[in-house]
Write a protein that holds these residues in place. Structure first.
Motif, short mmCIF file in Angstrom:
data_model
loop_
_atom_site.label_atom_id
_atom_site.label_comp_id
_atom_site.label_asym_id
_atom_site.label_seq_id
_atom_site.Cartn_x
_atom_site.Cartn_y
_atom_site.Cartn_z
N LEU A 219 -62.20 30.25 74.32
CA LEU A 219 -61.10 30.02 73.90
C LEU A 219 -59.96 30.43 73.32
N ILE A 220 -59.37 31.15 74.10
CA ILE A 220 -58.46 31.59 74.59
C ILE A 220 -57.32 30.75 75.62
N LEU A 221 -57.99 30.43 76.26
CA LEU A 221 -57.75 29.65 77.49
C LEU A 221 -57.54 27.78 76.88
N LEU A 222 -58.18 27.69 75.50
CA LEU A 222 -58.64 26.45 75.07
C LEU A 222 -57.03 26.75 73.71
N GLY A 223 -56.95 27.31 73.45
CA GLY A 223 -55.76 27.58 72.07
C GLY A 223 -54.27 27.52 72.99
N LEU A 224 -54.43 28.48 74.95
CA LEU A 224 -53.45 28.20 75.37
C LEU A 224 -53.44 26.41 75.75
N PHE A 225 -53.84 25.93 76.03
CA PHE A 225 -53.45 24.62 76.57
C PHE A 225 -53.30 23.57 75.46
N VAL A 226 -54.07 23.91 74.12
CA VAL A 226 -53.50 23.28 73.16
C VAL A 226 -51.71 23.73 72.53
N LEU A 227 -52.11 24.77 72.60
CA LEU A 227 -50.53 25.60 72.71
C LEU A 227 -49.44 24.80 73.37
N GLN A 228 -49.97 24.88 74.67
CA GLN A 228 -49.00 24.33 75.79
C GLN A 228 -48.42 23.01 75.54
N GLY A 229 -49.36 22.00 75.24
CA GLY A 229 -49.10 20.38 75.03
C GLY A 229 -48.42 19.93 73.73
N THR A 230 -48.79 21.21 72.72
CA THR A 230 -47.91 20.74 71.01
C THR A 230 -46.56 21.43 70.88
N ILE A 231 -47.11 22.75 70.57
CA ILE A 231 -45.75 23.74 69.94
C ILE A 231 -45.01 23.53 70.76
N MET A 232 -44.88 23.95 71.50
CA MET A 232 -44.27 24.82 72.78
C MET A 232 -42.96 23.18 72.95
N VAL A 233 -43.28 21.48 72.97
CA VAL A 233 -42.84 21.43 73.25
C VAL A 233 -41.20 20.86 72.50
N TRP A 234 -41.82 21.92 70.86
CA TRP A 234 -40.82 21.70 69.55
C TRP A 234 -39.96 23.12 69.85
#
Length: 179
Positions: A12-27
């Protein structure tokens, strides 16, 4: 925590980090940084290296192969397997290097930083070998690799204590000064 709960929590943590690095971090990365340098968040890779450091290198290899392949499919579709190979190898090597060093924050962050640089060099080398990029190594090092390594090391420093306690099986208690 039992092993069963820990294993599912890691997914779950890895999946959350995967989504975080591709979506929110760009902004969140300032556009002024992106004008002169290119910063790429590799939060899943940092967590995979921590799995290699604190849990087991073979687990880091498996998680690296799987989440690297997800990165290949989702973000870098020019050639499949580059991120998978790089993340798996880097996670495994981090776990292998940690066995020879004391379990101190300096050594672990040094291993993480070197691992991030090795990962960037593997990606550059494979993409250069197959002529997908035509960028000089010095330019790539100063404008792509080192800024990404430093940014991801900052993330590793921020998350070091909670991740270490999670992976070593300790409870996170506020005010606990064991580390």
């Amino acid at each position: 925590m039992s092993r069963y709960v820990t294993r599912h929590l890691l997914w779950l943590i890895l999946l959350g980090l995967f989504v975080l690095q591709g979506t929110i971090m760009v902004w969140l990365i300032p556009s002024s940084w992106q004008a002169s340098v290119h910063v790429t968040p590799h939060f899943t890779l940092v967590f995979i290296m921590f799995i290699g450091l604190f849990h087991h290198r073979h687990s880091a290899l498996i998680y690296g192969l799987i989440f690297g392949l997800l990165n290949d499919f989702n973000y870098y579709g020019a050639m499949l397997g580059v991120y998978s190979f790089g993340m798996g190898l880097t996670g495994y090597l981090a776990g292998l290097a940690q066995r020879r060093q004391p379990n101190l924050i300096f050594y672990n962050l040094l291993i993480t930083g070197v691992g991030l640089l090795v990962f960037e060099l593997i990606n550059y080398g494979i993409n250069r070998l197959f002529k997908l990029i035509d960028i000089d190594l010095q330019f790539a090092l100063t404008h792509y690799m080192l800024p990404s390594v430093l940014f991801n090391l900052l993330f590793a420093l921020i998350c070091y204590v909670p991740i270490r306690k999670l992976l070593e099986g300790k409870r996170i208690v506020p005010g606990n000064s064991e580390d």
